[in-house]
Each structure stands twice: as C-alpha cells, then as structure tokens.
Design a protein around this motif. Structure first.
Motif, PDB file in Angstrom:
ATOM      1  N   TRP A  49     -10.050 -11.248   4.995  1.00 18.91           N
ATOM      2  CA  TRP A  49      -8.759 -10.307   5.077  1.00 18.91           C
ATOM      3  C   TRP A  49      -9.689  -9.587   6.382  1.00 18.91           C
ATOM      4  O   TRP A  49      -8.634  -9.293   6.775  1.00 18.91           O
ATOM      5  CB  TRP A  49      -9.645  -9.374   3.768  1.00 18.91           C
ATOM      6  N   GLU A  50     -11.049  -9.420   6.878  1.00 15.35           N
ATOM      7  CA  GLU A  50     -10.944  -9.041   8.029  1.00 15.35           C
ATOM      8  C   GLU A  50     -10.822  -9.469   9.135  1.00 15.35           C
ATOM      9  O   GLU A  50      -9.980  -8.949  10.456  1.00 15.35           O
ATOM     10  CB  GLU A  50     -13.005  -8.745   7.671  1.00 15.35           C
ATOM     11  N   GLN A 108      -7.048  -5.183  -4.098  1.00 20.71           N
ATOM     12  CA  GLN A 108      -7.134  -4.371  -2.846  1.00 20.71           C
ATOM     13  C   GLN A 108      -5.948  -3.358  -3.846  1.00 20.71           C
ATOM     14  O   GLN A 108      -6.701  -2.190  -4.527  1.00 20.71           O
ATOM     15  CB  GLN A 108      -6.256  -4.532  -1.725  1.00 20.71           C
ATOM     16  N   ARG A 111     -10.343  -1.661   6.046  1.00 20.14           N
ATOM     17  CA  ARG A 111      -9.961  -0.835   3.797  1.00 20.14           C
ATOM     18  C   ARG A 111      -9.018   0.548   4.746  1.00 20.14           C
ATOM     19  O   ARG A 111      -8.888   0.835   5.812  1.00 20.14           O
ATOM     20  CB  ARG A 111     -10.800  -0.340   3.618  1.00 20.14           C
ATOM     21  N   SER A 112      -8.265   0.796   3.611  1.00 21.16           N
ATOM     22  CA  SER A 112      -6.870   1.644   3.826  1.00 21.16           C
ATOM     23  C   SER A 112      -7.112   2.770   2.909  1.00 21.16           C
ATOM     24  O   SER A 112      -8.318   2.775   2.728  1.00 21.16           O
ATOM     25  CB  SER A 112      -5.956   1.380   3.533  1.00 21.16           C
ATOM     26  N   GLU A 121       0.807  -1.440  -0.137  1.00 26.21           N
ATOM     27  CA  GLU A 121       0.106   0.221  -0.246  1.00 26.21           C
ATOM     28  C   GLU A 121       0.969   1.296  -0.085  1.00 26.21           C
ATOM     29  O   GLU A 121       0.443   2.075  -0.503  1.00 26.21           O
ATOM     30  CB  GLU A 121      -1.297   0.257   1.104  1.00 26.21           C
TER      31      GLU A 121
END
Length: 296
Positions: free
Chosen positions: A283-284, A191, A295-296, A123
């Motif tokens: 993921w969560e 993502q 979520r970023s 990210e």
C-alpha cells in the motif's frame, strides 16, 4: 437492478470486460465503458446495443497504463453517480516495456491503475456518504500461490527472479500483479470499513478470447496466448463475467467486503497476500508510485 444504477467497467472493449458491460446493460444498469481506443470503444458499444436494444452506455477514453490519464479519468468521474466500479483491464507486457512515464507497463495497468482509480473514487464516494460495490478482477488463487509479490522489486527490474525460460517471464510478472490485486482488495476494504463501500475480488476462470499475451508477447508466452484465444474447450467471456457481475449486483453479497470469490464461492488466497505487514508495505509503495498520500 434499480433504474439509474450506474456501473463503470475498465477494459470493456473486448473479452471479459465487454461481457461484463453487456450483462450489466441487460440488467438495466447504465454502463460507462473505459477503453484506450476510441474506435474500439465505439465498436464495443455498438455490439452491446445490438445484443441489448436500448442499452444505456457511454464511453470514457483513458489509457490505464498512464497514471496521468487515470487521474484525469477519476476527475471526470467525480460527479458521476457510481454504484458499481469493476476493474477488469489487464495486460501482459515484456519486462522491459516501460510507459512514457517510466513505469513498467504490466505494473502500471494491472495494479497501479486500479489502486489509483478505485482508491480515489472509493474514498470520494465514502466521504459523500454514498454506497457502491467495487470489484477487482483477479486470477486463480491456486495458480498464484507460488509467485508472491517481490516487494523490493515491484517494477520487475530483476528479470532472473521471474524464472525460465525468459519468454515466459512476462506471464510470471502478470501473475505477481494479480497477487497485488488481491492484496489491494483486502487493504482497500479495510480502509473503507464502516462506509457504504464494499470491495471484493474475483477470479473469472481461464477464459478464451481474452487476448492476454497474444499480440505483444514472444516465445512460449505468445503460444500460450494463442492457445487461450482459440481453444474451444475453454469457456467464453460470458462465463468469465459471471462472478464479477454477481458480486456487483446480487443481494446475496450485500455488505460483504474484503473477500475473494471463485465461481461465486468465497475462497482463501495465499498467506503472502493476506499478511498485514506485506499488504501495508505494498500500500505504501503504491501510494508513493501514484502520488497519493499513504493515509487520506
């Protein structure tokens, strides 16, 4: 590869990880080796420099079973140019083996560490507009079809759910974390879609000299680990490094993302690893366990 290309390789002090680092160094890539023991890091660098004179290497010390050390590693690497990031580190630990942070060791090392490290750095690189290839070393999609991730028991608390005999349960748990790796590859690729970051998985094959299960396991699992270690019929670490290094460097896979490869071939993994709802749940849960936002 271009001069100045930099790769980070976890689990690179022996076996497949060291072979990956050596092959990248031979391709004139600057390599950051990540390991948990300073002596083993130094020894691996010395072996690689002997094989590849002039290899440009540096070591980063981090125990990937500890999320605090993974966060610290990610912070130290924030200002490092990263073109390639290969997650290779993996362990097989008893189901009752928990780290000082209270996390089951196989889950922490094999899944939560790459989730935290690759997600954080991926990210960051995407936000900076950089390009990079992220590769996760997984396991055989065929062998793992019958052991889907238990989303209600990521930490393997229900030992009986991992079959019999009990001495082989750690390897079943290991297999479930390898399915987590595939699920993570697909989710992280989604993502980061539309950025310069690609994310792919690779099965290195059944390789001797990996040491999985050889030191900490018992019973049948220990016998399995030793058989892998000494079996002359199995290919060595260089064969296991081939597909991950190809994914990290080959022009053939420019822009390819969200795939899983075996012997350089794009293959399908089990439906339980590609299911969107199951991947979203993993993921969560992983975000919650690592302290990252969903979520970023």
């Amino acid at each position: 590869m271009d001069r100045g290309t930099t790769a980070v390789v976890t689990g690179s002090t022996n076996g497949i990880g060291e072979a990956i680092a050596r092959q990248l160094a031979a391709a004139e890539v600057d390599v950051v080796l990540v390991g948990r023991d300073r002596g083993r890091l130094d020894a691996a660098q010395e072996r690689i420099r002997t094989a590849v004179p002039g290899a440009r290497l540096r070591g980063e010390l981090a125990d990937l079973a500890l999320l605090s050390e993974v966060r610290a590693l990610a912070d130290r690497l924030r200002d490092t140019r990263i073109d390639i990031l290969i997650s290779n580190a993996a362990v097989v630990a008893d189901l009752t083996d928990h780290t000082s942070e209270g996390v089951q060791r196989t889950l922490a090392t094999n899944h939560l560490a790459p989730y935290l490290l690759l997600r954080t750095l991926g990210e960051n690189l995407a936000a900076a507009g950089q390009s990079a290839r992220l590769v996760v070393v997984g396991a055989s999609p065929t062998a793992l079809r019958s052991i889907p991730v238990h989303l209600d028991d990521l930490g393997f608390e229900n030992a009986r759910a991992h079959g019999f005999p009990p001495s082989f349960r750690p390897f079943v748990a290991y297999g479930r974390t390898k399915n987590m790796n595939a699920m993570f590859v697909y989710s992280l690729a989604e993502q980061l879609a539309g950025t310069g970051i690609t994310v792919n998985g690779a099965h290195p094959g059944i390789i001797r000299h990996t040491g999985l299960g050889r030191d900490s396991a018992r019973g049948l699992l220990r016998a399995f680990g030793w058989s892998q270690w000494v079996n002359p019929l199995l290919p060595g670490p260089d064969a296991g490094a081939d597909t991950p290094v190809w994914l990290a460097t080959s022009p053939e896979v420019n822009g390819v993302t969200g795939r899983f490869f075996v012997r350089r071939k794009d293959v399908l993994t089990a439906a339980h690893t590609t299911d969107p709802d199951r991947r979203a749940r993993l993921w969560e849960e992983s975000a919650n366990l690592t302290g990252l936002p969903v979520r970023s």
